[in-house]
Design a protein around this motif. Sequence first.
Motif: not given
Length: 320
Positions: A162, A164-169
């Motif tokens: 899991e 969180f950078e650069p976006e949650f994925d």
Amino acid sequence: MNEKIKKFRKIAIIYTVLAIVLIVVYSILKALSYPYASPAFPIVGGIIALAAVVCWVLYGLGRKKIKEKRQAEEGAKQEFAEWLKEFEPLTKTSAELIHADSDSKSFSKFGGLPIVPDNFEWPTLNGNPMPFVLQLDFSEINSDGRLNNLPVSGLMYLFVEEVFEPEFDYIPKILFFDKANKLSCANVPNNLQKKYKEIFVAPNYIKTYPDVSDCDEAFKISCNRPFGGMDDEYDALSEENVECHLVGGWPSHLQGSFEKIREEIDGDKWVLLLQVKSESSENFDEELMWGDCGLLYIYIREKDLIARNFNNVILEMQCY
């Protein structure tokens, strides 16, 4: 029969009995020349009899309406069943992973520590070990080859990180070993951040139906769906496995079809490899939780699956 129709029948019976009693009593009194044989008896009896007739008519009309409704429903079901047969060539068998006893000697499991061959290397992302999610022994899951294009033997391991950078994925990594000897429990990496609860699983084979957005053929068939009041029945069929772990088959979407798969990236055909649901645990640190009680969908090119190349999968997460 609904309560309103039953009420009409009950009132009709009472009125009929009252009318008969009044007329019979009047007839007996009249025959005996009884001085109290009032003509009001047959008049009242006639009025009650007329009311009884009205109730019987209403009861009959209600019965007819219910019968017609049932016939329409049965016709719709039959029409739907005939229409559903058109989807049979598109259905796929999937292995639902259901919980098994810890002493079942099953290799396939979620969580805990993976049982690995001696050439295993724990996958990392940005230098950190990825959490272990699932291991499968395809000789347990697909020994008879009923899962299309999936291996009939070999071991597969799923790791998911899991980020969180650069976006949650969620980032997946799959390892596959077509032959594995000298299996042993993997050593825990020093900086492993998450460990899931160990849950042993066994396959339960089910038929899955495509979402009409996942398959052009299904969309064409759906355009000719019957209009007998069962328009949502197929949608329910394609979504009935949202609370399941699946290997192969069609996914059951929480939020609609996967756009990239529908568009067939690079002109290749993509298929579902795994669907992994969320599972709660007494120890919240060990629970399988994707977003807000969501699901992970892992897709693979069909040609890569056939070639046993699991290096280029796509993961999508959907949640409520």
